[in-house]
Write an enzyme that holds these catalytic residues in place. Structure first.
Site, PDB file in Angstrom:
ATOM      1  N   LYS A   1      47.005  41.893  31.081  1.00 17.51           N
ATOM      2  CA  LYS A   1      45.942  41.307  31.912  1.00 17.51           C
ATOM      3  C   LYS A   1      46.024  39.767  31.828  1.00 17.51           C
ATOM      4  O   LYS A   1      46.567  39.220  30.869  1.00 17.51           O
ATOM      5  CB  LYS A   1      44.569  41.807  31.449  1.00 17.51           C
ATOM      6  CG  LYS A   1      44.421  43.333  31.427  1.00 17.51           C
ATOM      7  CD  LYS A   1      44.138  43.941  32.783  1.00 17.51           C
ATOM      8  CE  LYS A   1      44.067  45.450  32.771  1.00 17.51           C
ATOM      9  NZ  LYS A   1      42.763  46.033  32.532  1.00 17.51           N
TER      10      LYS A   1
ATOM     11  N   TYR B   1      43.211  51.257  42.586  1.00 21.37           N
ATOM     12  CA  TYR B   1      42.333  51.275  41.404  1.00 21.37           C
ATOM     13  C   TYR B   1      40.871  51.265  41.822  1.00 21.37           C
ATOM     14  O   TYR B   1      40.080  52.129  41.423  1.00 21.37           O
ATOM     15  CB  TYR B   1      42.632  50.069  40.497  1.00 21.37           C
ATOM     16  CG  TYR B   1      41.511  49.783  39.511  1.00 21.37           C
ATOM     17  CD1 TYR B   1      41.225  50.671  38.476  1.00 21.37           C
ATOM     18  CD2 TYR B   1      40.715  48.625  39.629  1.00 21.37           C
ATOM     19  CE1 TYR B   1      40.180  50.422  37.585  1.00 21.37           C
ATOM     20  CE2 TYR B   1      39.670  48.379  38.744  1.00 21.37           C
ATOM     21  CZ  TYR B   1      39.405  49.283  37.723  1.00 21.37           C
ATOM     22  OH  TYR B   1      38.366  49.040  36.847  1.00 21.37           O
ATOM     23  N   SER B   2      40.486  50.273  42.656  1.00 23.27           N
ATOM     24  CA  SER B   2      39.056  50.141  42.957  1.00 23.27           C
ATOM     25  C   SER B   2      38.567  51.303  43.817  1.00 23.27           C
ATOM     26  O   SER B   2      37.423  51.745  43.687  1.00 23.27           O
ATOM     27  CB  SER B   2      38.738  48.792  43.595  1.00 23.27           C
ATOM     28  OG  SER B   2      39.561  48.524  44.684  1.00 23.27           O
TER      29      SER B   2
ATOM     30  N   GLY C   1      46.999  42.813  48.978  1.00 22.66           N
ATOM     31  CA  GLY C   1      45.571  43.135  49.141  1.00 22.66           C
ATOM     32  C   GLY C   1      44.666  42.404  48.162  1.00 22.66           C
ATOM     33  O   GLY C   1      43.538  42.832  47.921  1.00 22.66           O
TER      34      GLY C   1
ATOM     35  N   ASP D   1      32.964  45.768  39.289  1.00 21.15           N
ATOM     36  CA  ASP D   1      32.526  45.072  40.515  1.00 21.15           C
ATOM     37  C   ASP D   1      33.571  45.205  41.632  1.00 21.15           C
ATOM     38  O   ASP D   1      33.287  44.892  42.792  1.00 21.15           O
ATOM     39  CB  ASP D   1      32.240  43.589  40.228  1.00 21.15           C
ATOM     40  CG  ASP D   1      33.427  42.810  39.685  1.00 21.15           C
ATOM     41  OD1 ASP D   1      34.504  43.413  39.462  1.00 21.15           O
ATOM     42  OD2 ASP D   1      33.296  41.584  39.468  1.00 21.15           O
ATOM     43  N   GLU D   2      34.781  45.676  41.277  1.00 17.49           N
ATOM     44  CA  GLU D   2      35.839  45.761  42.309  1.00 17.49           C
ATOM     45  C   GLU D   2      35.515  46.797  43.385  1.00 17.49           C
ATOM     46  O   GLU D   2      36.118  46.788  44.461  1.00 17.49           O
ATOM     47  CB  GLU D   2      37.197  46.083  41.666  1.00 17.49           C
ATOM     48  CG  GLU D   2      37.627  45.011  40.695  1.00 17.49           C
ATOM     49  CD  GLU D   2      39.133  44.904  40.518  1.00 17.49           C
ATOM     50  OE1 GLU D   2      39.887  45.507  41.283  1.00 17.49           O
ATOM     51  OE2 GLU D   2      39.542  44.193  39.590  1.00 17.49           O
TER      52      GLU D   2
ATOM     53  N   VAL E   1      51.251  32.877  38.063  1.00 18.69           N
ATOM     54  CA  VAL E   1      49.986  32.766  38.807  1.00 18.69           C
ATOM     55  C   VAL E   1      50.246  33.303  40.211  1.00 18.69           C
ATOM     56  O   VAL E   1      51.130  32.805  40.918  1.00 18.69           O
ATOM     57  CB  VAL E   1      49.520  31.291  38.858  1.00 18.69           C
ATOM     58  CG1 VAL E   1      48.271  31.158  39.726  1.00 18.69           C
ATOM     59  CG2 VAL E   1      49.265  30.775  37.450  1.00 18.69           C
ATOM     60  N   TYR E   2      49.485  34.340  40.587  1.00 20.37           N
ATOM     61  CA  TYR E   2      49.714  34.965  41.889  1.00 20.37           C
ATOM     62  C   TYR E   2      49.268  34.041  43.020  1.00 20.37           C
ATOM     63  O   TYR E   2      48.172  33.465  42.960  1.00 20.37           O
ATOM     64  CB  TYR E   2      48.942  36.291  42.006  1.00 20.37           C
ATOM     65  CG  TYR E   2      49.359  37.374  41.026  1.00 20.37           C
ATOM     66  CD1 TYR E   2      50.563  37.320  40.325  1.00 20.37           C
ATOM     67  CD2 TYR E   2      48.535  38.474  40.806  1.00 20.37           C
ATOM     68  CE1 TYR E   2      50.928  38.323  39.442  1.00 20.37           C
ATOM     69  CE2 TYR E   2      48.899  39.488  39.917  1.00 20.37           C
ATOM     70  CZ  TYR E   2      50.099  39.397  39.238  1.00 20.37           C
ATOM     71  OH  TYR E   2      50.462  40.389  38.344  1.00 20.37           O
TER      72      TYR E   2
ATOM     73  N   LYS F   1      37.858  54.089  41.413  1.00 21.76           N
ATOM     74  CA  LYS F   1      36.604  53.856  40.680  1.00 21.76           C
ATOM     75  C   LYS F   1      35.408  54.083  41.610  1.00 21.76           C
ATOM     76  O   LYS F   1      34.385  54.638  41.204  1.00 21.76           O
ATOM     77  CB  LYS F   1      36.571  52.429  40.112  1.00 21.76           C
ATOM     78  CG  LYS F   1      37.504  52.178  38.947  1.00 21.76           C
ATOM     79  CD  LYS F   1      37.203  52.988  37.703  1.00 21.76           C
ATOM     80  CE  LYS F   1      35.930  52.583  37.001  1.00 21.76           C
ATOM     81  NZ  LYS F   1      35.749  53.311  35.708  1.00 21.76           N
TER      82      LYS F   1
ATOM     83  N   ARG G   1      37.261  34.889  39.832  1.00 21.97           N
ATOM     84  CA  ARG G   1      36.721  36.013  39.079  1.00 21.97           C
ATOM     85  C   ARG G   1      35.508  35.503  38.272  1.00 21.97           C
ATOM     86  O   ARG G   1      35.426  34.323  37.954  1.00 21.97           O
ATOM     87  CB  ARG G   1      37.777  36.603  38.117  1.00 21.97           C
ATOM     88  CG  ARG G   1      39.015  37.177  38.832  1.00 21.97           C
ATOM     89  CD  ARG G   1      38.659  38.445  39.580  1.00 21.97           C
ATOM     90  NE  ARG G   1      39.778  39.086  40.247  1.00 21.97           N
ATOM     91  CZ  ARG G   1      40.107  38.891  41.531  1.00 21.97           C
ATOM     92  NH1 ARG G   1      39.444  38.031  42.278  1.00 21.97           N
ATOM     93  NH2 ARG G   1      41.107  39.593  42.074  1.00 21.97           N
TER      94      ARG G   1
ATOM     95  N   ASP H   1      42.593  64.443  26.632  1.00 23.46           N
ATOM     96  CA  ASP H   1      42.631  63.971  28.019  1.00 23.46           C
ATOM     97  C   ASP H   1      41.349  64.439  28.699  1.00 23.46           C
ATOM     98  O   ASP H   1      41.012  65.629  28.623  1.00 23.46           O
ATOM     99  CB  ASP H   1      43.870  64.591  28.694  1.00 23.46           C
ATOM    100  CG  ASP H   1      44.114  64.051  30.091  1.00 23.46           C
ATOM    101  OD1 ASP H   1      43.145  63.653  30.764  1.00 23.46           O
ATOM    102  OD2 ASP H   1      45.289  64.041  30.500  1.00 23.46           O
TER     103      ASP H   1
ATOM    104  N   LYS I   1      42.883  59.699  25.313  1.00 23.35           N
ATOM    105  CA  LYS I   1      44.197  60.356  25.309  1.00 23.35           C
ATOM    106  C   LYS I   1      45.294  59.438  24.768  1.00 23.35           C
ATOM    107  O   LYS I   1      46.437  59.849  24.639  1.00 23.35           O
ATOM    108  CB  LYS I   1      44.541  60.876  26.713  1.00 23.35           C
ATOM    109  CG  LYS I   1      45.180  59.908  27.662  1.00 23.35           C
ATOM    110  CD  LYS I   1      45.790  60.634  28.861  1.00 23.35           C
ATOM    111  CE  LYS I   1      46.513  59.663  29.773  1.00 23.35           C
ATOM    112  NZ  LYS I   1      46.991  60.260  31.011  1.00 23.35           N
TER     113      LYS I   1
END
Ligand code: NAD
Ligand code: DAU
Length: 355
Positions: A198, A159-160, A295, A134-135, A215-216, A163, A223, A58, A33
């Site tokens: 990203k 998001y995870s 989270g 993998d999330e 950097v969080y 999914k 990862r 879509d 889309k």
């Protein structure tokens, strides 16, 4: 083969289509889309091939999807279309529920209706390959644990969770209706044509512009990085050789903490882009620790032994070789990422939280 790819204008979908068109004689229909993350420029290398076609659609639009499937008559559907950015899912989950859950449901129903019209041997050889992450497994806390194909689902973010829902739908359509599905769950990808919000492309581009590298938290999250072209090869292998109803974990055997990744990029840039923005002494001076992601999953790591043993797939790139290629690609392809940054929607998100 005739392969219908959804989300083929995205980061992984475009790598998959470039791989298929360049290395096989298959025909590909790309359905996308063109959300903020979709970019047809990523398909320029193969766009003129007679075996490639594109439709802007879509996956939630049932009638149009059914029509596209019936006209194209695919042997295989590879489903990558998704909302994919965890931070965006935290800011606004609605699109994730819509595309990742309702969209996957809509596509499954369209695929089932089409599959029921097929006669043998095409009916048995048809595949619906769902590309997941993998999330869905949540995070690992021990330093030696790995995600296997039987790790229970425990998603952390919108998001995870979306999914995970889509994975459950795909498996239910296999068990209940017999639709020949396969699921693959992959770790973090990186490489050329990666959308600039990203971590890896964000850090490369911000560094080149002399902007903070956000950097969080303390950057200790881990990862498991896989070069996107290795993933594309794995996906084609799973779709063509994988067993119906099976799940395959795909990973890079490259566990790195976020701060390690950012420091590696800074070192590569010292070597490959020594002419720094004015006043900057070292790229690493731009590192800026910012508020953590809510989270935030601590560690992901994939046990990829099943795909190696059953399908003989292994990654070809190490993190060191793949990251070097990636940095070089961003240095040589300013135009690709600059045109994304020039769109106003994106500018406001670059370096989000870096103040
Ligand atoms: P991406 O965000 O770069 O691309 C997603 C593509 O899907 C875009 O081209 C977008 O336009 C399209 N799209 C979004 N909503 C759509 C809709 N409703 N209908 C049609 N097209 C739509 O994502 P990506 O990083 O290439 O990820 C592709 C898939 O792989 C996703 O399913 C993702 O969950 C999964 N995955 C990603 C990674 C990763 O590290 N990026 C790792 C494992 C699995
Ligand atoms: O594990 C697979 C997943 O990898 C895919 O399913 C997702 O679609 C994909 O986006 C990716 O998710 P992550 O959240 O891991 O990727 P991201 O690049 O957003 O972040 C990587 C790590 O870096 C994560 O721990 C958060 C951190 N990070 C990210 C950004 C954008 C930062 O520290 N700073 C940042 O600015």
């Amino acid at each position: 083969m005739r392969i219908l790819v959804t989300g083929g204008a995205g980061f992984i979908g475009s790598a998959l289509i470039r791989h298929i068109i360049s290395n096989t004689s298959d025909d590909v229909l790309n359905i996308d889309k063109l959300s903020y993350a979709g970019n047809l420029d990523s398909l320029t290398p193969i766009a003129s091939s007679e075996r490639y076609s594109f439709q802007k659609l879509d996956i939630c639009d049932s009638d149009s999807i059914k029509k596209a499937i019936n006209v194209f008559q695919p042997d295989t559907i590879m489903h990558l279309a998704a909302e994919s950015h965890v931070d965006r899912s935290i800011d606004g989950p609605a699109d994730f529920i819509q595309t990742n859950i309702i969209g996957t449901y809509t596509l499954l129903e369209a695929a089932r209706e089409y599959w029921n019209t097929l006669s043998e041997p095409r009916k048995t050889s048809f595949r619906f390959h769902h590309i997941s992450t993998d999330e869905v497994f949540g995070d690992l806390h021990g330093s030696d644990d790995l995600f296997t194909e039987s790790t229970p689902y425990a998603p952390s973010s919108p998001y995870s969770a979306s999914k995970a829902s889509s994975d459950h739908l795909v498996r239910a359509w296999q068990r209940t209706y017999g639709l020949p599905t396969i699921v693959s769950n992959c770790s973090n990808n990186y490489g050329p044509y990666h959308f600039p919000e990203k971590l890896i492309p964000l850090v490369i581009i911000n560094a080149l512009k002399g902007q903070p590298l956000p950097v969080y938290g303390e950057g200790k999250q881990i990862r498991d990085w896989l070069y996107v072209e290795d993933h594309a090869r794995a996906l084609y292998t799973v779709a063509t050789k994988g067993k119906v109803s099976a799940t395959y974990n795909i990973g890079g055997h490259n566990e790195k903490s976020n701060i390690e990744v950012v420091e590696l990029i800074c070192s590569l840039l010292e070597e490959l882009a020594p002419n720094k923005p004015k006043g900057l002494s070292m790229y690493r001076d731009l590192i800026s620790f910012v508020e953590d992601r809510p989270g935030h999953d601590l560690r992901y790591a994939i046990d990829a032994s099943k795909i190696k043993e059953e399908l003989n797939w292994m990654p070809e790139e190490t993190f060191e070789t793949g990251l070097r290629k990636t940095v070089e690609w961003y240095l040589e392809n300013h135009q690709w990422w600059q045109s994304i940054l020039d769109s106003s929607y994106q500018i406001e998100r670059m370096g989000k939280g870096s103040q």
